[in-house]
Design a protein around this motif. Structure first.
Motif, PDB file in Angstrom:
ATOM      1  N   GLU A 229      -3.716   0.521 -11.109  1.00 29.82           N
ATOM      2  CA  GLU A 229      -3.801   1.858 -10.679  1.00 29.82           C
ATOM      3  C   GLU A 229      -4.202   2.687 -11.669  1.00 29.82           C
ATOM      4  O   GLU A 229      -4.722   3.906 -11.095  1.00 29.82           O
ATOM      5  CB  GLU A 229      -2.370   1.987 -10.197  1.00 29.82           C
TER       6      GLU A 229
ATOM      7  N   GLY B  81       8.859   3.765  -5.289  1.00 24.85           N
ATOM      8  CA  GLY B  81       7.404   3.335  -4.973  1.00 24.85           C
ATOM      9  C   GLY B  81       7.298   1.810  -5.605  1.00 24.85           C
ATOM     10  O   GLY B  81       6.717   0.785  -5.071  1.00 24.85           O
TER      11      GLY B  81
ATOM     12  N   THR C 125       6.397  -1.586  -3.354  1.00 25.41           N
ATOM     13  CA  THR C 125       5.696  -2.630  -3.833  1.00 25.41           C
ATOM     14  C   THR C 125       6.001  -3.874  -4.071  1.00 25.41           C
ATOM     15  O   THR C 125       5.080  -4.880  -3.699  1.00 25.41           O
ATOM     16  CB  THR C 125       4.851  -1.850  -4.888  1.00 25.41           C
TER      17      THR C 125
ATOM     18  N   MET D 241      -3.322   2.136   1.364  1.00 25.47           N
ATOM     19  CA  MET D 241      -2.731   3.452   0.501  1.00 25.47           C
ATOM     20  C   MET D 241      -3.513   4.622   0.880  1.00 25.47           C
ATOM     21  O   MET D 241      -2.576   5.957   1.032  1.00 25.47           O
ATOM     22  CB  MET D 241      -3.274   2.851  -0.717  1.00 25.47           C
ATOM     23  N   ASP D 242      -4.724   4.836   1.115  1.00 23.17           N
ATOM     24  CA  ASP D 242      -5.460   5.907   1.440  1.00 23.17           C
ATOM     25  C   ASP D 242      -4.711   6.624   2.458  1.00 23.17           C
ATOM     26  O   ASP D 242      -4.608   7.827   2.746  1.00 23.17           O
ATOM     27  CB  ASP D 242      -6.856   5.977   1.648  1.00 23.17           C
TER      28      ASP D 242
ATOM     29  N   SER E 203      -9.700   0.750  -5.020  1.00 22.28           N
ATOM     30  CA  SER E 203      -9.008  -0.584  -5.102  1.00 22.28           C
ATOM     31  C   SER E 203      -9.887  -1.684  -4.221  1.00 22.28           C
ATOM     32  O   SER E 203      -9.858  -2.545  -4.883  1.00 22.28           O
ATOM     33  CB  SER E 203      -7.527  -0.347  -4.137  1.00 22.28           C
TER      34      SER E 203
ATOM     35  N   ILE F 280      -5.615  -3.202   1.365  1.00 21.77           N
ATOM     36  CA  ILE F 280      -4.522  -2.549   0.743  1.00 21.77           C
ATOM     37  C   ILE F 280      -5.056  -1.087   0.211  1.00 21.77           C
ATOM     38  O   ILE F 280      -4.319  -0.142   0.432  1.00 21.77           O
ATOM     39  CB  ILE F 280      -4.153  -3.140  -0.820  1.00 21.77           C
TER      40      ILE F 280
ATOM     41  N   GLY G 169       0.827  -0.991  -0.024  1.00 21.70           N
ATOM     42  CA  GLY G 169      -0.107  -0.160   0.050  1.00 21.70           C
ATOM     43  C   GLY G 169       0.968   1.291  -0.002  1.00 21.70           C
ATOM     44  O   GLY G 169       0.430   2.182  -0.569  1.00 21.70           O
ATOM     45  N   LEU G 170       1.791   1.470   0.657  1.00 20.96           N
ATOM     46  CA  LEU G 170       2.786   2.413   0.819  1.00 20.96           C
ATOM     47  C   LEU G 170       3.508   2.770  -0.319  1.00 20.96           C
ATOM     48  O   LEU G 170       3.537   3.828  -1.168  1.00 20.96           O
ATOM     49  CB  LEU G 170       3.980   2.084   1.859  1.00 20.96           C
TER      50      LEU G 170
ATOM     51  N   GLY H  23      -8.025   4.687  -2.923  1.00 26.53           N
ATOM     52  CA  GLY H  23      -7.907   3.249  -2.299  1.00 26.53           C
ATOM     53  C   GLY H  23      -9.388   2.532  -2.247  1.00 26.53           C
ATOM     54  O   GLY H  23      -9.594   1.153  -2.296  1.00 26.53           O
TER      55      GLY H  23
ATOM     56  N   ASN I 290       2.451   1.742  -3.529  1.00 29.22           N
ATOM     57  CA  ASN I 290       1.368   2.304  -4.301  1.00 29.22           C
ATOM     58  C   ASN I 290       1.016   3.783  -4.090  1.00 29.22           C
ATOM     59  O   ASN I 290       1.093   4.525  -4.863  1.00 29.22           O
ATOM     60  CB  ASN I 290       0.143   1.717  -4.260  1.00 29.22           C
ATOM     61  N   ALA I 291       0.873   4.176  -3.127  1.00 27.72           N
ATOM     62  CA  ALA I 291       0.907   5.596  -2.445  1.00 27.72           C
ATOM     63  C   ALA I 291       1.912   6.578  -2.959  1.00 27.72           C
ATOM     64  O   ALA I 291       1.681   7.408  -3.491  1.00 27.72           O
ATOM     65  CB  ALA I 291       0.577   5.620  -0.931  1.00 27.72           C
TER      66      ALA I 291
END
Length: 214
Positions: free
Chosen positions: A37, A115, A119, A89-90, A55, A85, A19-20, A52, A22-23
């Motif tokens: 994404e 990133g 991931t 991410m949010d 997702s 996830i 998640g991190l 998120g 992807n963010a």
């Protein structure tokens, strides 16, 4: 800590990294994102909610389809993955502490690569935990089983369709969209093998077949 609890800890650690990563990537999306994404961002821009949330919605739709088509690949881990996830991410996006896009394209590229790497590491970790395949992986495996395509070809077909839909909806497609898998897959593979080896050593130790030298 029992091995069962450790597996779940490793699983959620992997989801957190995933998640991190992807963010971080979403913050430099002009260079292109992974097809899934691209779709999530496009739906966010068109309809609202959060990236998120989309997702989670897309993940649950895939779980439902897989349940109908070939439920062999659905487990508790699949639902946990689908539901976790997106909020993770949010959470990182709302913290507003991640690096953001700037005028230096090479710096944006470095941020995106960071990133992608995070991931890939996260994906390898949560798969190695053995709690269950994610909704996207389970869906692609079921497509492979039902069509006779290899897993890699099924992945290419599914992600190509998702990419086209995301592109039509106005999602961020650029050069890194096509490089994503080639960069992330080796990292994913290495991370998974390393974590599986670690878990296996713990299992041997627990069974009394492995001793750590003093």
């Amino acid at each position: 800590m029992s091995l069962w609890l450790l597996r779940y800890f490793i699983f959620f650690l992997g989801l957190t990294f995933f998640g991190l990563g992807n963010a971080i990537a979403v913050n430099v999306q002009s260079l292109g994102l992974h097809p899934w994404e691209v779709l999530n961002v496009a739906l966010f821009q068109r309809i609202g909610f959060t990236i998120g949330t989309w997702s989670v919605i897309c993940g649950l739709v895939l779980v439902l389809i897989t349940l109908v088509v070939y439920r062999k690949y659905i487990s508790i881990g699949t639902f946990l993955n689908a539901l976790s996830i997106g909020p993770i991410m949010d959470f990182f996006l709302h913290l507003n502490i991640l690096p953001r896009e700037n005028e230096n394209w090479w710096l944006n590229l470095l941020i995106l690569l960071m990133g992608i790497i995070i991931t890939g590491i996260g994906g390898g970790i949560y798969v190695a935990a053995g709690i269950g395949a994610g909704p996207r992986d389970g869906f692609m495996l079921s497509v492979s089983e039902k069509t006779g395509l290899s897993v890699s070809r099924a992945r290419i077909v599914v992600e190509s369709v998702i990419l086209i839909i995301g592109l039509i909806l106005g999602g961020p497609v650029f050069i890194m969209t096509f490089a994503y898998t080639f960069i992330q897959s080796p990292i994913f593979q290495f991370s998974m093998k390393l974590m599986r080896s670690y878990i296996a050593s713990l299992e041997r130790q627990q069974m009394g077949q492995f001793k750590i030298p003093l």
